[in-house]
Scaffold this motif. Structure first.
Motif, PDB file in Angstrom:
ATOM      1  N   LYS A  43       0.835  -1.207   0.000  1.00  0.00           N
ATOM      2  CA  LYS A  43       0.000   0.000   0.000  1.00  0.00           C
ATOM      3  C   LYS A  43       0.871   1.258   0.000  1.00  0.00           C
ATOM      4  N   THR A  44       1.919   1.258   0.817  1.00  0.00           N
ATOM      5  CA  THR A  44       2.840   2.406   0.835  1.00  0.00           C
ATOM      6  C   THR A  44       3.556   2.519  -0.498  1.00  0.00           C
ATOM      7  N   LEU A  45       3.938   1.378  -1.062  1.00  0.00           N
ATOM      8  CA  LEU A  45       4.636   1.353  -2.347  1.00  0.00           C
ATOM      9  C   LEU A  45       3.775   1.987  -3.441  1.00  0.00           C
ATOM     10  N   LEU A  46       2.517   1.560  -3.540  1.00  0.00           N
ATOM     11  CA  LEU A  46       1.649   2.064  -4.603  1.00  0.00           C
ATOM     12  C   LEU A  46       1.241   3.513  -4.357  1.00  0.00           C
ATOM     13  N   LEU A  47       1.137   3.903  -3.088  1.00  0.00           N
ATOM     14  CA  LEU A  47       0.900   5.319  -2.785  1.00  0.00           C
ATOM     15  C   LEU A  47       2.054   6.157  -3.334  1.00  0.00           C
ATOM     16  N   GLY A  48       3.274   5.669  -3.137  1.00  0.00           N
ATOM     17  CA  GLY A  48       4.448   6.361  -3.661  1.00  0.00           C
ATOM     18  C   GLY A  48       4.406   6.468  -5.173  1.00  0.00           C
ATOM     19  N   ILE A  49       4.056   5.379  -5.850  1.00  0.00           N
ATOM     20  CA  ILE A  49       3.972   5.374  -7.317  1.00  0.00           C
ATOM     21  C   ILE A  49       2.942   6.396  -7.796  1.00  0.00           C
ATOM     22  N   PHE A  50       1.794   6.449  -7.126  1.00  0.00           N
ATOM     23  CA  PHE A  50       0.716   7.359  -7.519  1.00  0.00           C
ATOM     24  C   PHE A  50       1.135   8.818  -7.361  1.00  0.00           C
ATOM     25  N   VAL A  51       1.781   9.148  -6.223  1.00  0.00           N
ATOM     26  CA  VAL A  51       2.219  10.528  -5.980  1.00  0.00           C
ATOM     27  C   VAL A  51       3.318  10.917  -6.970  1.00  0.00           C
ATOM     28  N   ILE A  52       4.213   9.993  -7.272  1.00  0.00           N
ATOM     29  CA  ILE A  52       5.267  10.253  -8.263  1.00  0.00           C
ATOM     30  C   ILE A  52       4.645  10.588  -9.619  1.00  0.00           C
ATOM     31  N   ALA A  53       3.634   9.806 -10.014  1.00  0.00           N
ATOM     32  CA  ALA A  53       2.976  10.018 -11.301  1.00  0.00           C
ATOM     33  C   ALA A  53       2.320  11.401 -11.363  1.00  0.00           C
ATOM     34  N   LEU A  54       1.574  11.765 -10.317  1.00  0.00           N
ATOM     35  CA  LEU A  54       0.928  13.082 -10.290  1.00  0.00           C
ATOM     36  C   LEU A  54       1.960  14.208 -10.305  1.00  0.00           C
ATOM     37  N   SER A  55       3.047  14.015  -9.564  1.00  0.00           N
ATOM     38  CA  SER A  55       4.102  15.042  -9.511  1.00  0.00           C
ATOM     39  C   SER A  55       4.711  15.262 -10.883  1.00  0.00           C
ATOM     40  N   GLN A  56       4.933  14.182 -11.632  1.00  0.00           N
ATOM     41  CA  GLN A  56       5.498  14.299 -12.978  1.00  0.00           C
ATOM     42  C   GLN A  56       4.554  15.070 -13.903  1.00  0.00           C
ATOM     43  N   ILE A  57       3.265  14.839 -13.757  1.00  0.00           N
ATOM     44  CA  ILE A  57       2.287  15.552 -14.585  1.00  0.00           C
ATOM     45  C   ILE A  57       2.363  17.055 -14.321  1.00  0.00           C
ATOM     46  N   PHE A  58       2.416  17.443 -13.047  1.00  0.00           N
ATOM     47  CA  PHE A  58       2.486  18.865 -12.694  1.00  0.00           C
ATOM     48  C   PHE A  58       3.820  19.486 -13.110  1.00  0.00           C
ATOM     49  N   ILE A  59       4.911  18.735 -12.956  1.00  0.00           N
ATOM     50  CA  ILE A  59       6.224  19.240 -13.376  1.00  0.00           C
ATOM     51  C   ILE A  59       6.236  19.485 -14.881  1.00  0.00           C
ATOM     52  N   GLY A  60       5.637  18.572 -15.642  1.00  0.00           N
ATOM     53  CA  GLY A  60       5.606  18.710 -17.095  1.00  0.00           C
ATOM     54  C   GLY A  60       4.780  19.884 -17.567  1.00  0.00           C
ATOM     55  N   LEU A  61       3.655  20.148 -16.874  1.00  0.00           N
ATOM     56  CA  LEU A  61       2.734  21.193 -17.308  1.00  0.00           C
ATOM     57  C   LEU A  61       3.110  22.581 -16.814  1.00  0.00           C
ATOM     58  N   ILE A  82       9.909  12.556  -1.743  1.00  0.00           N
ATOM     59  CA  ILE A  82       9.386  11.807  -0.589  1.00  0.00           C
ATOM     60  C   ILE A  82       8.759  10.503  -1.058  1.00  0.00           C
ATOM     61  N   ALA A  83       7.912  10.601  -2.096  1.00  0.00           N
ATOM     62  CA  ALA A  83       7.196   9.423  -2.589  1.00  0.00           C
ATOM     63  C   ALA A  83       8.144   8.380  -3.158  1.00  0.00           C
ATOM     64  N   ASN A  84       9.224   8.826  -3.766  1.00  0.00           N
ATOM     65  CA  ASN A  84      10.204   7.898  -4.331  1.00  0.00           C
ATOM     66  C   ASN A  84      10.816   7.025  -3.237  1.00  0.00           C
ATOM     67  N   ILE A  85      11.099   7.627  -2.076  1.00  0.00           N
ATOM     68  CA  ILE A  85      11.625   6.853  -0.948  1.00  0.00           C
ATOM     69  C   ILE A  85      10.569   5.895  -0.424  1.00  0.00           C
ATOM     70  N   PHE A  86       9.323   6.359  -0.336  1.00  0.00           N
ATOM     71  CA  PHE A  86       8.231   5.483   0.114  1.00  0.00           C
ATOM     72  C   PHE A  86       8.158   4.225  -0.758  1.00  0.00           C
ATOM     73  N   ALA A  87       8.198   4.440  -2.083  1.00  0.00           N
ATOM     74  CA  ALA A  87       8.065   3.319  -3.010  1.00  0.00           C
ATOM     75  C   ALA A  87       9.268   2.387  -2.947  1.00  0.00           C
ATOM     76  N   ASN A  88      10.479   2.954  -2.988  1.00  0.00           N
ATOM     77  CA  ASN A  88      11.688   2.129  -3.019  1.00  0.00           C
ATOM     78  C   ASN A  88      11.911   1.375  -1.709  1.00  0.00           C
ATOM     79  N   ALA A  89      11.715   2.060  -0.583  1.00  0.00           N
ATOM     80  CA  ALA A  89      11.928   1.418   0.718  1.00  0.00           C
ATOM     81  C   ALA A  89      10.911   0.299   0.937  1.00  0.00           C
ATOM     82  N   SER A  90       9.660   0.523   0.533  1.00  0.00           N
ATOM     83  CA  SER A  90       8.623  -0.498   0.693  1.00  0.00           C
ATOM     84  C   SER A  90       8.887  -1.693  -0.212  1.00  0.00           C
ATOM     85  N   SER A  91       9.306  -1.420  -1.444  1.00  0.00           N
ATOM     86  CA  SER A  91       9.644  -2.505  -2.365  1.00  0.00           C
ATOM     87  C   SER A  91      10.772  -3.368  -1.804  1.00  0.00           C
TER      88      SER A  91
END
Length: 431
Positions: free
Chosen positions: A282-300, A316-325
């Motif tokens: 759950k923490t891993l996928l939360l991290g993936i989701f926040v990373i995805a949204l952040s990339q969208i905002f950075i791009g736009l 922050i989310a990248n650490i959540f995803a990697n540490a949980s994985s």
């Protein structure tokens, strides 16, 4: 008295952070030296490539050796090799005999021995700690990458003008000795497992076979492979993206990159205290989701504040995803197999990241730029120029990562990967 458990692992991590700050300071100083004597960008690319390729190739062999060697030897090897390379570099620099070919060879050697670090520390976490502590430990260890990236340039930038490259390399030598001392001060339990090892080559292949036989682990790896693959097309070019969006402002670039780094540090601190949700996926996928949204905002976005906040959250989310994985893999793969399996996993991840690393620049320069040079639907949204074209890649990466997130949430093999751990452990015992 030797430290053990989480306190002992904290000492190991502090030693690594200090050592890696020293190494990053030396790289910073050598970068200035290279620029002064050549004025070219090519040597920087060659040094990066010379480090990355052996690190990827030798990672599988390193994993097999990690499962054979005493833990402390595996932990000390990367620091010892880096220290010896720095000592030789210092001697050549002082005697005015330092050359670019030597730095290329030194980078190759450092990359080969650095392949030991990640599997060695991954196995050490499993050896020293309980499964409940994996999330905190991996969060703490993530600081070994984020802290040096933020601290070393600031510290080296100040010290270079005071003590020069010679002084910086002397500090680096002291830091690697400090890291080795920390390893010697820690008690690492010996595994009481008798296992017949095959040849180094067969052991290296074993890691790949293990992953492909465990479908849930393979699917979990695919989640990371896809998101990292998509993200690699723009993250490799994040510096020109920021410069392109903000008229080449080095000040804005420094601010944004510093905040990105702070995000990684905050993520590491949060995970080292919290450890993540009980069900790590759950923490891993939360991290993936926040990373995805952040990339969208950075791009736009063309707002420094929006991009900085998005970068902070992404760090922050990248650490959540990697540490949980990492925690999930450590809880599933038996400790005596982790060196080989984790090295195979690292090889697959690095091989996938090699493609966007090589393709992204030519893709922007020779293809995308033609669609971002005149007014059209794309430029109305993203802007005109190479910076916005890289922003488009960031946006696209975020959108595609959202689809990966949805696929993962709907895939029982991914969502139940931790529940399948007991089945894997039972099979290992039966075998």
């Amino acid at each position: 008295m030797k430290r053990e458990g989480f306190k002992g692992f904290t000492l190991l991590t502090i030693g690594q952070i200090v050592s890696l700050i020293g190494s990053a300071m030396t790289q910073f100083g050598l970068g200035i030296w290279i620029w002064k004597i050549t004025g070219n960008a090519a040597p920087f690319s060659i040094i990066t490539f010379a480090f990355f390729v052996p690190n990827m190739i030798f990672s599988t062999i390193a994993g097999a050796l990690v499962d054979r060697l005493p833990r402390k030897i595996s932990l000390i090897l990367p620091d010892l090799s880096a220290g010896i390379v720095t000592i030789i570099t210092l001697i050549l620099f002082v005697s005015d005999k330092l050359t670019l070919p030597f730095l290329y060879i030194a980078s190759f050697i450092s990359g080969a021995f650095n392949a030991f670090q990640w599997p060695a520390y991954s196995v050490t976490i499993s050896s020293m700690l309980s499964k409940e502590e994996y999330g905190r430990a991996n969060g703490l260890f993530s600081l070994t990458s984020s802290a040096p990236a933020l601290i070393a340039p600031l510290l080296a930038g100040f010290l270079y003008s005071v003590i020069g490259l010679k002084g910086i390399m002397l500090i680096d030598i002291i830091t690697f000795i400090f890291a080795i001392v920390m390893v010697l001060l820690v008690e690492i339990p010996k595994l009481q497992i008798e296992e017949k090892h095959e040849s180094i080559l067969e052991d290296a292949i074993f890691g790949f076979k293990y992953i492909f036989e465990k479908r849930s682990l393979l699917y979990l790896l695919m989640v990371f492979l896809l998101t990292n693959f998509f993200g690699g097309f723009w993250s490799t070019l994040s510096t020109p993206m920021i410069l392109g969006k903000f008229n080449g402002s080095s000040v804005i670039l420094g601010i944004v990159e510093a905040i990105f780094g702070i995000g990684g540090i905050l993520g590491g601190i949060i995970m080292s205290i919290w450890g993540g949700t009980k069900k790590k996926i759950k923490t891993l996928l939360l991290g993936i989701f926040v990373i995805a949204l952040s990339q969208i905002f950075i791009g736009l976005s063309y707002s420094v504040i929006t991009i900085s906040v998005s970068g902070l959250l992404m760090g922050i989310a990248n650490i959540f995803a990697n540490a949980s994985s990492q925690s999930i893999w450590q809880s599933i793969v038996p400790v005596n197999l982790q060196g080989r399996v984790f090295s195979a996993r690292l090889f697959i991840a690095q091989f996938a990241s090699l493609i966007p690393m090589l393709v992204s620049g030519p893709l922007v320069d020779n293809f995308l730029v033609r669609y971002f040079s005149n007014k059209n639907y794309l430029t109305m949204i993203f802007g005109v120029g190479k910076g916005p074209s890289i922003g488009f890649l960031a946006f696209l990466s975020g959108v595609l990562s959202i689809f990966v997130f949805i696929w993962a949430v709907k895939n029982p093999q991914v969502m139940n990967v931790e529940d399948l751990a007991q089945n894997y452990e039972t099979k290992e015992v039966l075998i």
